[in-house]
Design an enzyme around this catalytic site. Sequence first.
Site, short mmCIF file in Angstrom:
data_model
loop_
_atom_site.label_atom_id
_atom_site.label_comp_id
_atom_site.label_asym_id
_atom_site.label_seq_id
_atom_site.Cartn_x
_atom_site.Cartn_y
_atom_site.Cartn_z
N HIS A 113 0.95 -1.31 0.04
CA HIS A 113 0.11 -0.06 -0.07
C HIS A 113 0.89 1.29 -0.16
O HIS A 113 1.58 1.77 1.01
CB HIS A 113 -0.98 -0.09 1.34
CG HIS A 113 -1.94 1.05 1.18
ND1 HIS A 113 -3.15 0.81 1.53
CD2 HIS A 113 -2.03 2.53 0.89
CE1 HIS A 113 -4.01 2.10 1.33
NE2 HIS A 113 -3.13 2.89 0.86
N HIS A 171 1.32 5.25 -1.90
CA HIS A 171 0.76 6.34 -2.72
C HIS A 171 2.02 7.10 -3.46
O HIS A 171 2.71 7.68 -2.74
CB HIS A 171 -0.03 7.51 -1.89
CG HIS A 171 -0.97 6.77 -1.43
ND1 HIS A 171 -2.45 6.85 -2.15
CD2 HIS A 171 -1.63 6.11 -0.16
CE1 HIS A 171 -3.39 6.15 -1.40
NE2 HIS A 171 -2.69 5.78 -0.22
N ARG A 215 1.83 9.21 -5.84
CA ARG A 215 1.52 10.58 -6.63
C ARG A 215 1.84 10.71 -8.30
O ARG A 215 1.78 9.67 -8.80
CB ARG A 215 1.93 11.67 -5.71
CG ARG A 215 1.66 11.63 -4.15
CD ARG A 215 0.35 11.54 -3.71
NE ARG A 215 0.08 11.85 -2.43
CZ ARG A 215 -1.11 11.19 -1.76
NH1 ARG A 215 -2.13 10.74 -2.50
NH2 ARG A 215 -1.16 11.48 -0.67
N LYS A 262 -9.31 -1.19 -6.26
CA LYS A 262 -9.68 -0.41 -4.99
C LYS A 262 -10.75 0.16 -4.95
O LYS A 262 -11.40 1.05 -5.65
CB LYS A 262 -8.49 0.56 -5.18
CG LYS A 262 -8.33 1.34 -3.70
CD LYS A 262 -7.57 0.58 -2.54
CE LYS A 262 -7.74 1.47 -1.21
NZ LYS A 262 -6.79 2.25 -0.92
N HIS A 274 -10.54 0.53 1.15
CA HIS A 274 -10.50 1.66 2.24
C HIS A 274 -11.71 1.58 2.92
O HIS A 274 -12.55 2.18 2.65
CB HIS A 274 -10.27 3.00 1.34
CG HIS A 274 -10.20 4.31 2.63
ND1 HIS A 274 -8.83 4.82 2.85
CD2 HIS A 274 -10.87 4.52 3.46
CE1 HIS A 274 -9.16 5.67 3.66
NE2 HIS A 274 -10.26 5.52 4.08
N HIS A 279 -5.02 -0.65 5.57
CA HIS A 279 -4.64 -0.04 7.10
C HIS A 279 -5.63 -0.24 8.10
O HIS A 279 -6.14 0.69 8.38
CB HIS A 279 -4.41 1.58 6.57
CG HIS A 279 -5.33 2.06 5.58
ND1 HIS A 279 -6.97 2.07 5.62
CD2 HIS A 279 -5.26 2.64 4.39
CE1 HIS A 279 -7.58 2.46 4.69
NE2 HIS A 279 -6.48 2.98 3.69
N ASP A 287 1.12 2.61 3.63
CA ASP A 287 0.10 3.71 3.38
C ASP A 287 0.96 5.15 3.26
O ASP A 287 0.45 6.08 3.62
CB ASP A 287 -1.25 3.81 4.16
CG ASP A 287 -2.17 4.86 3.71
OD1 ASP A 287 -2.16 4.98 2.43
OD2 ASP A 287 -3.26 5.19 4.49
ZN LIG Z 1 -3.91 4.71 1.33
#
Ligand SMILES: [Zn+2]
Length: 344
Positions: free
Chosen positions: A14, A16, A18, A98, A135, A173, A246
């Site tokens: 997990h 990110h 960007r 996701k 999530h 998470h 995360d």
């Molecule tokens: Zn996340």
Amino acid sequence: MNNHIEITQPDDWHVHFREGDMLEMVTNFSSRINKRCVAMPNTQIPITDSNKASIYKEQIIKASKNDFEPLVPCYLKDNLDLDDFRIGLQKKIFFGSKLYPTNATTNSKHGVSDISKIFKYLEILEEENSPLLIHGEKVADNIDIFDREKFFIDDELNIIRSKFPLLKIVLEHVSTSYGVKYIKDNTNIAGTITPHHMLLTKKDVFFDQKINPHHFCMPVVKNETDLIELRKAACHDNSKFFLGTDSAPHHIDEKKPDMSSKPGIFSAPCSIELYAEIFDQENAINNLEIFSSINGARFYNLPINNSKIKLEKTEWIVPELSSYKDIKVKNFYSNKKINWKVVN
Ligand SMILES: [Zn+2]
């Protein structure tokens, strides 16, 4: 007393990454130790088709220094192209899918407002034996921010699991003891656990009617009892929980001391070291490898990496910032001491 350990190369399930310069900086950190990372699809324009996923993957591979594989889930929204979705899964362009409930976190305004609208995609995921990454927070005016995970499990996840019993689900998470227990008690479901949910409680975020924006993330960190259960789940007798940081950078200017701050904690510069620290505190350093490098691959039916990394018990201080071109991001655990460090 172990002064060094050697473990199978980890995967981070997990992250990110960007876009643009931020992507280049983040990839550098995440590819320094991990072999594979799940690159979450909540980019400014979310990754909702296989063409976008292929381009995103290429951008990350180009920015990585080592032999590194990004895995990109398809961002679920109400109106995806069904053929593209299925073919993307079959060709492994998508790594499952996701689910972001609408407005649960950064760039989730296009997310799913009503889960019945995505049943057609969940059916395909189940048929293709592809995972659903979630999530898991239910967002509503009458639900307290600290109760969002529980409400999601009770009101939505139970429905998804009963309609699609063979669907493989990862509750991302996990942040509550309630979530930990749910994963342990049920089949075809696993969870990722971040370092910050095992290091912080709500007191580290909310105080004096302000927030510490560098500890503010979604799902928000919870109580001491939740932290203890998360630590137990990760460090002891664990086959259903695995590493997912995360790690979610925002430029330092977007971090404000109130709820208008962008949520996300950037831990990529020290992630495996922080996990080692936590496992050591729990007298479970020998269980780090199964969490960081085995359980995730097993759950996803992927090969276990054959390379190794070595960590040594050496003190170091996490730098305040990560900088690259015009980008400045505050590091999680900045100016604090960690007792473990990766060595080549
Ligand atoms: Zn996340």
